[in-house]
Design a protein around this motif. Structure first.
Motif, PDB file in Angstrom:
ATOM      1  N   CYS A   1     -15.582  35.313  56.272  1.00  0.00           N
ATOM      2  CA  CYS A   1     -15.854  36.323  57.292  1.00  0.00           C
ATOM      3  C   CYS A   1     -14.581  37.114  57.587  1.00  0.00           C
ATOM      4  O   CYS A   1     -13.501  36.554  57.739  1.00  0.00           O
ATOM      5  N   ARG A   2     -14.721  38.399  57.685  1.00  0.00           N
ATOM      6  CA  ARG A   2     -13.664  39.352  57.958  1.00  0.00           C
ATOM      7  C   ARG A   2     -12.652  39.513  56.815  1.00  0.00           C
ATOM      8  O   ARG A   2     -11.804  40.380  56.889  1.00  0.00           O
ATOM      9  N   SER A   3     -12.783  38.708  55.773  1.00  0.00           N
ATOM     10  CA  SER A   3     -11.840  38.831  54.649  1.00  0.00           C
ATOM     11  C   SER A   3     -12.340  39.861  53.640  1.00  0.00           C
ATOM     12  O   SER A   3     -11.631  40.769  53.224  1.00  0.00           O
ATOM     13  N   GLY A   4     -13.597  39.678  53.240  1.00  0.00           N
ATOM     14  CA  GLY A   4     -14.200  40.622  52.311  1.00  0.00           C
ATOM     15  C   GLY A   4     -13.743  40.419  50.878  1.00  0.00           C
ATOM     16  O   GLY A   4     -12.959  39.520  50.558  1.00  0.00           O
ATOM     17  N   ILE A   5     -14.261  41.275  50.009  1.00  0.00           N
ATOM     18  CA  ILE A   5     -13.952  41.222  48.579  1.00  0.00           C
ATOM     19  C   ILE A   5     -12.791  42.160  48.302  1.00  0.00           C
ATOM     20  O   ILE A   5     -12.874  43.366  48.540  1.00  0.00           O
ATOM     21  N   GLY A   6     -11.699  41.591  47.866  1.00  0.00           N
ATOM     22  CA  GLY A   6     -10.529  42.398  47.549  1.00  0.00           C
ATOM     23  C   GLY A   6     -10.552  42.875  46.110  1.00  0.00           C
ATOM     24  O   GLY A   6     -11.492  42.624  45.351  1.00  0.00           O
ATOM     25  N   GLY A   7      -9.504  43.569  45.735  1.00  0.00           N
ATOM     26  CA  GLY A   7      -9.393  44.047  44.356  1.00  0.00           C
ATOM     27  C   GLY A   7      -9.990  45.418  44.128  1.00  0.00           C
ATOM     28  O   GLY A   7      -9.801  46.020  43.076  1.00  0.00           O
TER      29      GLY A   7
END
Length: 752
Positions: free
Chosen positions: A224-230
């Motif tokens: 939660c609140r991190s999301g998919i990076g890159g």
């Protein structure tokens, strides 16, 4: 040989040499109707947030250019037309449905947070400011989802690519974000990850043109609140390779600034274009051969030299087309063939005038007569060619599509014919008449005798203008008969003027039109117009057929004729059809008005008004004949009509030029006698010129195929009517108007 003759010879040699070089090194660009392909006319539409102005259309052109390049079409063409139209030409594309779908889609790609499910499209929360842009759309399975405002758009995407997962994942599209899009994607997926697994709110909706194409769940491993990076994601779904590549193409091409609508679409098979080129080549060869034989029989050696100049004319006009980069269309090809017959006109004018000079006596020789013939015929040649150039210019500026190409080739042909007659023919003739052998045998030149037609007229000396009202009565009778055809039968306007769709098929076996009408009525098209258009060819015309309906029509025709190969497909929207009808009327009025202004300036209002009245007479009769014959009135017919206006006025110009010359010579001679004498003196030229053009047009009508046959038929009718009206409508009308003016003047003078 004097200095001016040598200069003309050098100019002629240089023109032919340069034309030969250009013809061998520069190819002529063929239009889609000759090489096959699809032309699509798109019209931009305004939205609530964007105007469909020139700037938006220019941006749309750039986006479409990227999509077309990605389609892999060889030598495509895309250009803006006006402030809101875009013309796309796709050579070799025979099925326009795919291209039209890719070009027409707005490709508005957006990424949304899923707020929950909905029972219907109206199932939205109370309108709050923060929810004002929420919407309800169906997902891939048809379930309705409530979506939040767009968090990302296609502008945040760096690139997209279609990929295949060999481990069972199938085709998908990878999307890489750039700039603020990377953080935006992480934020969007981070908010979705705060929802429990299986909850609709854990999904992210990817929407293309207001349709959810994918709404994947955020993986449980995402915090939660991190999301998919890159800055990268995948669009998955039940894609095949074609759908995945098309989606990647649309995303990479970007969104259209404004929506576009297809208002006109033309598809021509390559066989139709090849057949048209072959038929036109045969028509040109046979027509030119017959015309040459006729000219040689009438004018002997001068006829041989005119034939050589005619070949040079063809070379010069072809090279001019290539050098200017003009596009040769099907009507343009017909114009090229027609101009061969028109190129004879200037030669005939010169030779007939030279015969008159020789017959006038005064120790005239063929050489001096020829020199005088060129000098005295120049004004008539210039005036008659300028009137045709006016018609060609109107075709280019007021017509559209392939008909504009006819205007280009006609204009080039007129200019090339003047070079051929006034430079090449004169250079050859000056050299020939200076030869000692021809000095001893002047009759071999074809100038040292008056000719059979002129001899007969000289012996009888008929007074054709004694009763001008009788000729006018005959013209009025023909006018009433033609107008009744328009009133009784009506005009069969083509799809260009009415809007709709026309499809032409080539079938394996002949198909009876009545049987085809019944079959199409059973298939749901009771109002379809079916006509034969040649051996084993059939045309179907109906209003506003969709691509699916067109497919049904094709299947129905194929069932009747064992197979149905689509060789032509034209779709015109109702708005552009109305615009073309209005443009056609404007073109006719402008053509008549411009001819009136020019003729009045070159001659006088009396003669100019008479010539334009005769032109209007020709237009009504030609339209009426086509109404009686049940022929289609379309853009090609409009080209023929405007050509008749420019071409038939030539005869009137030649007669009026002689009236002006004779009137200056003896100002005391009554006007009707001047007009009669001018008519008798120019009649041999009218007959010989008409015969030369008739050979070309007859060959084109017999060998030219369906479209060119109707075109040549219209020109043949117009040529016959125009030749008659120039002598027995325009001239008698001028005489009648002159008599009326004299009576009015005498009446005013007799009043105290």
């Amino acid at each position: 040989m004097n200095r001016s003759a040598r200069i003309r010879g050098l100019i002629a040699l240089a023109a032919v040499a340069l034309s030969l070089y250009v013809a061998l090194t520069v190819p002529v660009h063929l239009g889609l109707d000759l090489r096959g392909g699809t032309q699509i006319v798109l019209e931009t539409r305004p939205t609530a947030t964007a105007e469909a102005d020139g700037e938006a259309t220019d941006r749309t052109v750039e986006v479409l250019r990227g999509r077309i390049d990605a389609l892999g079409v060889a030598e495509p063409s895309i250009a803006r037309s006006g402030s809101d139209r875009i013309i796309v030409e796709l050579p070799g594309v025979q099925d326009p449905r795919e291209a039209a779908d890719v070009l027409g889609r707005t490709a508005q790609l957006t990424f949304h947070q899923v707020l929950g499910t909905a029972a219907g499209t109206d199932d939205l929360p109370e309108p709050l400011p923060k929810r004002a842009r929420e919407q309800v759309l169906a997902d891939e399975s048809g379930r309705l989802l409530r979506l939040g405002a767009a968090a990302l758009t296609g502008k945040d995407v760096e690139k997209a690519a279609a990929r295949f997962d060999p481990q069972g994942g199938g085709w998908h599209v990878t999307v890489d974000f750039e700039g603020a899009g990377e953080k935006g994607w992480a934020r969007l997926t981070g908010e979705a990850a705060c929802q429990p697994a299986g909850d609709p709110g854990r999904r992210v909706a990817i929407v293309l043109d207001d349709k959810i194409i994918s709404s994947p769940q955020v993986d449980p491993s995402v915090a939660c609140r991190s999301g998919i990076g890159g800055g990268s994601t995948q669009i998955t779904g039940t894609f095949d390779d074609h759908e995945a590549k098309e989606l990647a193409l649309l995303i990479n091409g970007g969104a259209l600034p404004v929506p576009v609508e297809t208002v006109e679409q033309r598809t021509v098979g390559p066989t139709l274009g090849a057949d048209a080129i072959k038929a036109s080549a045969w028509a040109a060869a046979i027509g030119t051969a017959l015309t040459s034989l006729f000219i040689i029989a009438v004018y002997r050696l001068m006829g041989v030299l005119a034939t050589v100049a005619l070949v040079c004319y063809g070379l010069v006009s072809y090279a001019a087309l290539a050098a200017l980069g003009a596009t040769l269309t099907l009507p343009g090809l017909a114009g090229f063939v027609l101009a061969i017959g028109m190129a004879v006109d200037a030669n005939v004018l010169v030779f007939e005038r030279a015969r008159e000079e020789y017959a006038s006596g005064g120790r005239r020789t063929p050489r001096s007569s020829l020199t005088a013939g060129f000098r005295r015929a120049f004004s008539a040649i210039a005036d008659s060619n300028i009137t045709t150039l006016i018609a060609a210019g109107l075709l280019f500026f007021l017509a559209s599509g392939p008909v504009r190409g006819f205007g280009v080739t006609l204009g080039i042909g007129v200019l090339a014919s003047m070079v051929s007659a006034l430079v090449i023919t004169r250079a050859l003739a000056d050299h020939a008449v200076a030869l000692p052998r021809l000095r001893r045998r002047p009759r071999l030149t074809g100038i040292a005798h008056t000719g059979a037609v002129r001899d007969r007229l000289s012996r009888r000396n008929p007074n054709l203008m004694r009763h001008p009202r009788r000729w006018l009565a005959a013209s009025c009778a023909a006018l009433v008969l033609a107008a009744s055809g328009i009133a009784v039968r009506g005009l069969d306007f083509g799809v260009e003027f009415t809007g709709g769709r026309l499809i032409e098929y080539s079938t394996a076996t002949p198909v009876d039109p009545g049987r085809a009408r019944s079959a199409l009525a059973d298939a749901g098209f009771p109002r379809a117009v079916v006509q034969t258009s040649g051996e084993n060819q059939l045309t179907v015309r109906a209003h506003h057929l969709s691509d699916t309906q067109a497919g049904t029509v094709t299947d129905t025709v194929a069932g009747l004729g064992q197979r149905a190969e689509k060789i032509r497909d034209e779709a015109i929207g109702p708005s552009i059809g109305e615009e073309l009808r209005r443009g056609a009327l404007v073109a006719l009025l402008v053509a008549l008005g411009s001819q009136l202004v020019y003729l009045a300036a070159r001659f006088r209002w009396l003669l100019g008004t008479s010539a334009v009245a005769a032109l209007a007479h020709d237009v009504v009769i030609l339209v009426g004949v086509f109404a009686w014959l049940g022929k289609t009135v379309d853009g090609v017919f409009l080209a023929a009509l405007l050509t008749v206006i420019g071409y038939s006025v030539n005869d009137s110009v030649v007669v009026f030029d002689r009236i002006r010359e004779l009137g200056r010579g003896d100002r005391k001679l009554p006007f009707e006698r001047v007009a009669n004498q001018a008519l008798l003196q120019t009649l041999p030229r009218t007959v010989n010129t008409g015969m030369g053009a008739a050979f070309i047009l007859t060959a084109l009508a017999v060998l030219g195929g369906d479209t060119l046959t109707d075109f040549a038929l219209a020109l043949l009718i117009g040529l016959a009517v125009g030749t008659y009206s120039s002598m027995f409508t325009a001239t008698p009308l001028a005489v009648a108007l002159h008599r009326r003016r004299l009576l009015q003047s005498r009446s005013r003078a007799s009043k105290p």
